[in-house]
Design an enzyme around this catalytic site. Structure first.
Site, PDB file in Angstrom:
ATOM      1  N   CYS A 197       6.048  -0.459   1.088  1.00  0.00           N
ATOM      2  CA  CYS A 197       6.456  -0.569  -0.307  1.00  0.00           C
ATOM      3  C   CYS A 197       7.431   0.548  -0.676  1.00  0.00           C
ATOM      4  O   CYS A 197       8.609   0.460  -0.327  1.00  0.00           O
ATOM      5  CB  CYS A 197       5.230  -0.596  -1.217  1.00  0.00           C
ATOM      6  SG  CYS A 197       5.626  -1.204  -2.888  1.00  0.00           S
ATOM      7  N   HIS A 252       1.966  -4.747   0.938  1.00  0.00           N
ATOM      8  CA  HIS A 252       0.905  -3.762   1.175  1.00  0.00           C
ATOM      9  C   HIS A 252      -0.089  -4.275   2.214  1.00  0.00           C
ATOM     10  O   HIS A 252      -1.150  -4.814   1.859  1.00  0.00           O
ATOM     11  CB  HIS A 252       0.181  -3.453  -0.138  1.00  0.00           C
ATOM     12  CG  HIS A 252       0.933  -2.539  -1.033  1.00  0.00           C
ATOM     13  ND1 HIS A 252       0.797  -1.171  -1.013  1.00  0.00           N
ATOM     14  CD2 HIS A 252       1.878  -2.809  -1.982  1.00  0.00           C
ATOM     15  CE1 HIS A 252       1.592  -0.628  -1.911  1.00  0.00           C
ATOM     16  NE2 HIS A 252       2.266  -1.601  -2.507  1.00  0.00           N
ATOM     17  N   GLU A 278      -2.157  -2.687   3.877  1.00  0.00           N
ATOM     18  CA  GLU A 278      -3.445  -1.986   3.777  1.00  0.00           C
ATOM     19  C   GLU A 278      -4.365  -2.632   2.753  1.00  0.00           C
ATOM     20  O   GLU A 278      -5.571  -2.345   2.727  1.00  0.00           O
ATOM     21  CB  GLU A 278      -3.215  -0.505   3.443  1.00  0.00           C
ATOM     22  CG  GLU A 278      -3.031  -0.160   1.989  1.00  0.00           C
ATOM     23  CD  GLU A 278      -1.696  -0.590   1.385  1.00  0.00           C
ATOM     24  OE1 GLU A 278      -1.534  -0.481   0.150  1.00  0.00           O
ATOM     25  OE2 GLU A 278      -0.797  -1.044   2.153  1.00  0.00           O
TER      26      GLU A 278
END
Length: 232
Positions: free
Chosen positions: A113, A208, A210
């Protein structure tokens, strides 16, 4: 080396826990968890003196530049848009130095990002300062499909279209020197970039990983770091 050491950049801001409210080095737990899931050893990197970035990177097998605040528009020669958030000047300087050190030392690099936006700015690119449709309500990830570009480093990790967790309002405008766009959203937003001329692994994604359940982008970084590590 079976478990490469992966540095993850962090926020530095006031935080509260227990009876304490103090400045802290923070990163969402999804980042180190994803590194661990992919077989790496995470090391958190608080903002520091940019002059020490090369020494820090020299001790790592891979670097992750995490998401976060908007990049200062002056870094790419622009005036702030009304919707651009306040910059984190120390973090901008530190993470740009980490990116430059990783590229110079050919240490595998993954931007996430904000990390994609910083990689683009580090190489002379510019940013769209505001766009809609790529985030949910405050603090809530949206999801949308991205289309990898065949033949790219990203497509080797993600060969098919995927739906990804997303939370951003800025994106690449003009690509930085040598960068290749390697994924797009349906509205044409660049969703991944890579540096084909790099002798190694330099990739960044606008979403993202994660915050999702697909580890393949981090798997690719950790695999590259394992191959680049001394004694691997």
């Amino acid at each position: 080396m079976s478990q490469p050491l992966i540095g993850i950049s962090t926020y530095q801001q006031e935080a509260r826990w227990g009876v304490w409210t103090l400045p802290a080095a923070l990163v969402p737990a999804g980042y180190p968890r994803l590194v661990q899931r992919s077989g790496g050893l995470p090391a958190l990197l608080p903002p520091g003196d940019p002059d020490t970035a090369a020494a820090v990177v020299a001790r790592l097998d891979g670097v992750v530049i995490a998401g976060g605040a908007d990049v200062q528009p002056a870094r790419y020669g622009a005036e702030p848009h009304p919707r651009t958030g306040p910059p984190s000047l120390d973090r901008d300087a530190w993470e740009l130095a980490l990116i430059e050190a990783a590229l110079a030392a050919r240490v595998p690099l993954l931007g996430i990002c904000r990390g994609l936006q910083l990689l683009n700015v580090a190489l002379g690119g510019t940013l769209v300062q505001h766009l809609d449709g790529h985030a949910g309500p405050d603090g809530v990830f949206d999801h949308h499909p991205v289309e990898p570009v065949p033949g790219t480093l990203l497509a080797r990790a993600l060969p098919e279209p995927v739906t990804v967790p997303t939370y951003h309002h800025q994106a690449v405008d003009r690509l930085g020197r040598g960068l290749l766009a390697s994924a797009y959203a349906a509205d044409g937003t660049i969703e991944a970039v890579e540096l084909p001329a790099a002798d190694g692994f330099a990739l960044a994604v606008q979403w993202h990983p994660e915050a999702g359940d697909d580890p393949r982008v981090m798997d690719a970084l950790v695999a590259a770091a394992r191959g680049a590590a001394p004694g691997a």
